[in-house]
Scaffold this active site. Structure first.
Site, mmCIF file in Angstrom:
data_model
loop_
_atom_site.group_PDB
_atom_site.id
_atom_site.type_symbol
_atom_site.label_atom_id
_atom_site.label_comp_id
_atom_site.label_asym_id
_atom_site.label_seq_id
_atom_site.Cartn_x
_atom_site.Cartn_y
_atom_site.Cartn_z
ATOM 1 N N HIS A 4 0.769 -1.170 -0.218
ATOM 2 C CA HIS A 4 -0.081 -0.071 -0.312
ATOM 3 C C HIS A 4 0.704 1.389 0.103
ATOM 4 O O HIS A 4 0.478 2.298 -0.051
ATOM 5 C CB HIS A 4 -0.984 0.174 1.627
ATOM 6 C CG HIS A 4 -0.306 -0.370 2.723
ATOM 7 N ND1 HIS A 4 -0.024 -0.427 2.908
ATOM 8 C CD2 HIS A 4 -0.334 1.507 3.098
ATOM 9 C CE1 HIS A 4 0.440 -0.060 4.525
ATOM 10 N NE2 HIS A 4 0.316 1.201 4.433
ATOM 11 N N ASP A 31 0.578 -8.564 1.341
ATOM 12 C CA ASP A 31 0.580 -6.748 1.030
ATOM 13 C C ASP A 31 2.195 -6.120 1.688
ATOM 14 O O ASP A 31 2.911 -5.298 2.168
ATOM 15 C CB ASP A 31 0.129 -5.479 2.639
ATOM 16 C CG ASP A 31 0.106 -4.419 3.018
ATOM 17 O OD1 ASP A 31 -0.173 -3.375 2.030
ATOM 18 O OD2 ASP A 31 0.909 -3.506 4.044
ATOM 19 N N GLY A 45 3.328 6.427 7.762
ATOM 20 C CA GLY A 45 4.572 6.973 7.834
ATOM 21 C C GLY A 45 5.452 5.441 7.703
ATOM 22 O O GLY A 45 6.786 5.744 7.258
ATOM 23 N N ASN A 46 4.862 4.608 8.842
ATOM 24 C CA ASN A 46 5.705 3.944 9.449
ATOM 25 C C ASN A 46 5.961 2.629 8.336
ATOM 26 O O ASN A 46 6.942 1.797 8.831
ATOM 27 C CB ASN A 46 5.523 3.651 10.968
ATOM 28 C CG ASN A 46 6.138 4.235 11.727
ATOM 29 O OD1 ASN A 46 5.830 4.765 12.646
ATOM 30 N ND2 ASN A 46 6.614 3.965 11.760
ATOM 31 N N SER A 47 4.683 2.382 7.833
ATOM 32 C CA SER A 47 3.757 1.637 7.221
ATOM 33 C C SER A 47 5.258 0.837 6.063
ATOM 34 O O SER A 47 5.933 1.175 5.334
ATOM 35 C CB SER A 47 3.287 1.579 6.451
ATOM 36 O OG SER A 47 1.642 1.799 6.772
ATOM 37 N N LEU A 53 -7.118 -24.699 -1.311
ATOM 38 C CA LEU A 53 -7.919 -25.754 -1.767
ATOM 39 C C LEU A 53 -8.915 -26.347 -1.694
ATOM 40 O O LEU A 53 -10.097 -27.572 -2.544
ATOM 41 C CB LEU A 53 -8.222 -26.416 -0.430
ATOM 42 C CG LEU A 53 -7.050 -26.283 0.894
ATOM 43 C CD1 LEU A 53 -7.223 -27.054 2.707
ATOM 44 C CD2 LEU A 53 -6.081 -27.251 0.732
ATOM 45 N N GLY A 54 -9.395 -25.201 -2.684
ATOM 46 C CA GLY A 54 -10.984 -25.006 -3.032
ATOM 47 C C GLY A 54 -12.165 -25.189 -2.579
ATOM 48 O O GLY A 54 -13.029 -26.560 -2.567
ATOM 49 N N VAL A 55 -12.113 -24.371 -1.099
ATOM 50 C CA VAL A 55 -13.160 -24.387 -0.215
ATOM 51 C C VAL A 55 -13.524 -23.270 0.511
ATOM 52 O O VAL A 55 -12.840 -22.880 0.756
ATOM 53 C CB VAL A 55 -12.951 -25.687 1.139
ATOM 54 C CG1 VAL A 55 -13.313 -26.578 0.883
ATOM 55 C CG2 VAL A 55 -11.675 -25.406 2.069
ATOM 56 N N LEU A 56 -15.053 -23.166 0.520
ATOM 57 C CA LEU A 56 -15.820 -21.768 1.878
ATOM 58 C C LEU A 56 -15.581 -22.373 3.039
ATOM 59 O O LEU A 56 -16.045 -23.311 3.443
ATOM 60 C CB LEU A 56 -16.567 -21.121 1.219
ATOM 61 C CG LEU A 56 -16.488 -20.631 -0.158
ATOM 62 C CD1 LEU A 56 -17.541 -19.786 -0.779
ATOM 63 C CD2 LEU A 56 -15.321 -19.357 -0.441
ATOM 64 N N ILE A 57 -15.159 -21.831 3.966
ATOM 65 C CA ILE A 57 -15.363 -22.188 5.621
ATOM 66 C C ILE A 57 -15.934 -20.735 6.143
ATOM 67 O O ILE A 57 -15.836 -19.843 5.553
ATOM 68 C CB ILE A 57 -13.790 -22.060 5.910
ATOM 69 C CG1 ILE A 57 -12.859 -21.349 5.561
ATOM 70 C CG2 ILE A 57 -13.486 -23.915 4.701
ATOM 71 C CD1 ILE A 57 -11.123 -21.094 5.983
#
Length: 473
Positions: A111, A141, A212-214, A269-273
């Site tokens: 970012h 990020d 600014g620390n990012s 994996l292909g799952v919704l959890i």
């Protein structure tokens, strides 16, 4: 008597002095650490041309301050949203970074450089370099920069896995543009999951971190980088005691991929959890809420090929116990594509060990949200719930590929409302059984018998969701 009092006071002073000396010896010493590592930490400034028009208050006059003054950041924060018309205004942002190789590779946050037309880095000795963005990764990020330089001082990389809660850590960065500011604190927690981040098990600290620390480094007392300072939790926009850093192992893994391929591949994996709450835990026979409940298995995915089913509760991934569902994505994400992994799942009261070949996360792996069409209430009412069959027209309008299910037409007072079921939900599964239609759902409810709580699976928009339906109190 006076002599005794003086002797007592002298003794007390001696004891107090010894205590203070002992306390002083136990306090961390940061001076050498800060002096040694500041030379490897850089200030990052970015420039981006904005085509949008902006307005300042008519009675506002911008003070005459130098371009590199930290007060420019403050003015931007407080007056950036109130503008009189300026076209093609150049926007600037500030961040931090650190050198990881002597030939000019620098780590920072995604970012910090996102959308930048120009990136510059400045060292503690005031040297400036133009930087090239080698690659950046939104999910973690992390961004990797390169400057044209040789023989640069580098940081020493450590291990976040060896960190302990309560351990002292130190940050170096440029909050509000104040170069090479040093702040210190302790590790507050490890493996912290944030709602907007699926693939990063953050290090939580109470180190003072501000804009600014990012992108700056987080050091342990051995002078090793253990994380990249990335986010804060704040209700005011300023530091409130909660800051989050990306584990250095994850960041270096991302940087290596960016350097070699220009992009990042993650395990999939292909799952919704979803999480298992107390009521769902009771319905599955778990002694306490834990694990990741599978609410959907993607077609032709590694999970489908391995035999994972909707309603399974993933308890462990590669022998690592899951207390909640948010722990699973980071573990899968750092697993190599095509690597073998072991799942421990709970299915119908039995624990199973399953082998799965981890796939590659698709680049477009995002879920869309579509509002379903408004159905008409029907005549079937159970538990304060009315449902209807889903005809071909409705199924096409909702974009449903799966067969079966019952569409919720009305929710009245009762267990269904208490469970959180809403009008427009599609009931796909009841107590582990796929729902064929509205009539079948009513039969399953009647056949539940003496069961106190059952798990049901509904589809809301494009998202599947398990709920605990309490049949009897």
């Amino acid at each position: 008597m006076m002599f005794r009092m003086q002797s007592w006071l002298a003794g007390a002073a001696l004891v107090l002095g010894l205590v203070n000396a002992a306390v002083a010896r136990d306090l961390p010493e940061f001076t050498e650490l800060a002096e040694t590592n500041s030379v490897s930490v850089v200030n990052i400034s970015t420039h981006q041309k904005s085509q949008g028009k902006q307005r300042l208050p008519h009675d506002f006059s911008m003070p005459d301050v130098p371009e590199d003054s930290p007060f420019n950041e403050l003015f931007k924060r407080f007056f950036g949203d109130e503008l009189d018309e300026f076209a093609d205004r150049e926007s600037r942002s500030l961040g931090s970074g650190f050198v990881i190789s002597s030939d000019g590779y620098i780590l920072t946050n995604y970012h910090v450089v996102d959308g930048a037309d120009e990136v510059q880095v400045r060292f503690s000795d005031r040297r400036f370099y133009d930087a090239k963005v080698i690659g950046s990764d939104r999910a973690s990020d992390v961004a990797l920069l390169k400057i044209d330089a040789e023989g640069l001082p580098t940081v020493k990389l450590g291990s976040s896995t060896d960190l302990k809660v309560g351990e002292w850590v130190l940050a170096i960065g440029s909050p509000f543009g104040f170069d090479h500011t040093v702040t210190a604190g302790i590790v507050s927690a490890k493996g912290r999951s944030l709602p907007s981040e699926n693939y990063v098990p953050f290090i939580q600290t109470d180190v003072a971190i501000n804009p600014g620390n990012s992108g700056g480094p987080l050091f342990n007392l051995d002078g090793e980088v253990v994380g990249i300072n990335s986010q804060i939790y704040s209700r005011t926009g300023g530091f409130m005691g909660l800051s989050f850093a990306i584990p250095i192992e994850l960041a270096i893994g991302v940087a290596d991929q960016l350097r070699e391929h220009g992009k990042v591949s993650r395990g999939y994996l292909g799952v919704l959890i979803q999480d298992v709450d107390y009521n769902l835990a009771e319905s599955f026979g778990l002694e306490q809420p834990r694990g990741a409940l599978v609410s959907r298995v993607m077609p032709d995915s590694p999970a489908e090929k391995a035999g994972v089913k909707v309603g399974d509760v993933i308890l462990e991934f590669n022998s690592k116990r899951l207390l909640n569902s948010s722990q699973l994505p980071p573990l899968v994400g750092i697993t190599g594509v095509n690597e073998e992994a072991t799942l421990k799942v709970l299915r119908s009261g039995e624990t199973l060990d399953m082998q799965i070949t981890v796939g590659r996360l698709p680049d477009d792996e995002q879920s869309a949200s579509n509002k379903p069409a408004e159905p008409r209430p029907d005549e079937i009412e159970q538990l304060g719930l009315s449902v209807i069959d889903i005809d071909a027209g409705v199924r096409e309008e909702l974009g449903l590929e799966d067969k079966g299910g019952a569409l919720v037409g009305k929710v009245g007072s009762g267990p269904a409302e208490d469970a959180g079921i809403r009008r427009g939900d599609i009931v796909l599964m009841f107590d582990g059984v796929d729902v064929e239609n509205a009539k079948h759902l009513r039969e399953l409810i009647e056949a539940a018998g003496d069961k106190r709580t059952v798990a049901i699976l509904v589809r809301r928009g494009d998202s599947p969701l398990f709920m605990a339906l309490r049949l009897k109190n």
